[in-house]
Design an enzyme around this catalytic site. Structure first.
Site, short mmCIF file in Angstrom:
data_model
loop_
_atom_site.label_atom_id
_atom_site.label_comp_id
_atom_site.label_asym_id
_atom_site.label_seq_id
_atom_site.Cartn_x
_atom_site.Cartn_y
_atom_site.Cartn_z
N GLU A 113 1.22 -2.20 2.31
CA GLU A 113 0.40 -3.36 1.96
C GLU A 113 1.15 -4.25 0.97
O GLU A 113 1.04 -5.48 1.02
CB GLU A 113 -0.93 -2.89 1.39
CG GLU A 113 -1.76 -2.13 2.43
CD GLU A 113 -3.12 -1.70 1.91
OE1 GLU A 113 -4.08 -2.48 2.04
OE2 GLU A 113 -3.22 -0.56 1.41
N GLU A 133 -4.54 5.23 6.22
CA GLU A 133 -5.77 5.49 5.47
C GLU A 133 -6.89 6.07 6.33
O GLU A 133 -7.70 6.88 5.84
CB GLU A 133 -6.24 4.20 4.81
CG GLU A 133 -5.43 3.78 3.59
CD GLU A 133 -4.16 3.02 3.93
OE1 GLU A 133 -3.52 2.49 3.01
OE2 GLU A 133 -3.79 2.96 5.13
#
Length: 259
Positions: A113, A133
């Protein structure tokens, strides 16, 4: 040794994650150290380009395992713990200078990210990158869900996030996730070549082009960043997240219930 090192190569500032004994996993100290280093680079008129890389065997393994433990123990702290991370990652995107993430070894979860917030990415062919995730019952919530579709398209982004897909540098370059790919031993040279191409252009024009392109590609970024944390709050309170964290600690496959 500082947890974030900097190295100037002419007009290029290298910012180096320096927690190799923990695979450059992000704890509070590393996040704040990176924020300070990026702010200093943004404010330094002698810096025309920023390269972000990691010390040791990998770029970064993502968020420190203690972050998951803390979130499981107290989901109500999500917004407060997430805020400095978002502010730091956003600095890469918002500074009026081109930024490059140089990726080797692995770039997982929150680290990917961060790399997505950079303008450009250069990656070693044999390295791996991914947002994993959903394997523990969460979503990418520090910009990954918001930025990845603008980089690789919605279909690729859905596959990578919903299936927690991890890919190597060759595949990452093929789908447009990274701009350049090179053998690990040639990664520095590939980054330097891209840097030199950027430095050959007018800094003010580059800065304005960066701002315009980001506005076109991500016009609702602030709104989707808020949607990320709302969704993550729901995930953090789910039975699946509890099962995911237990399975992670016990090194087994989770048995999700959908609740």
């Amino acid at each position: 040794m500082p947890i974030v090192e900097t190295e100037d190569r002419g007009a290029v500032r290298h910012v180096i994650l320096n927690r190799p004994e923990k695979r450059n996993a992000f704890n509070d100290e590393l996040v704040l150290g990176l924020r300070d280093a990026l702010s200093a680079a943004a404010d330094d008129g002698g810096v025309h380009c920023v390269v972000l890389r990691g010390a040791g065997p990998m770029f970064s393994s993502g968020m420190d395992v203690n972050f998951l433990g803390g979130l499981a123990a107290d989901p109500g702290q999500l917004r407060a713990s997430r805020r400095p991370i978002i502010e730091t990652w956003n600095l890469l995107e918002e500074m009026p200078k081109p930024t490059i993430a140089q990726i080797h070894g692995a770039c997982i979860g929150g680290a990917m990210e961060l790399a997505l917030a950079a303008d450009l990415r250069v990656m070693a062919a044999e390295s791996v990158i991914g947002l994993v995730e959903t394997r523990v019952g969460l979503i990418p919530d520090v910009g990954g869900s918001s930025r990845l579709p603008a980089v690789v398209g919605l279909g690729r982004a859905k596959e990578m996030i919903m299936a927690s897909k991890v890919i190597d540098g060759v595949e990452a370059e093929r789908i447009g996730l990274v701009n350049r790919v090179a053998p690990a031993e040639e990664l520095d040279a590939a980054t330097e070549q891209l840097v030199n191409e950027l430095l050959a252009c007018a800094p003010r024009a580059v800065a304005l082009a960066k701002r315009l392109l980001d506005s076109v590609a991500k016009p609702t970024l602030s709104a989707t960043l808020e949607l990320e944390v709302v969704a993550q709050e729901l995930c953090a309170r789910s039975e699946d997240f509890g099962e995911g964290t237990r399975a992670f600690a016990e090194k087994r496959q989770p048995e999700f219930s959908g609740r």
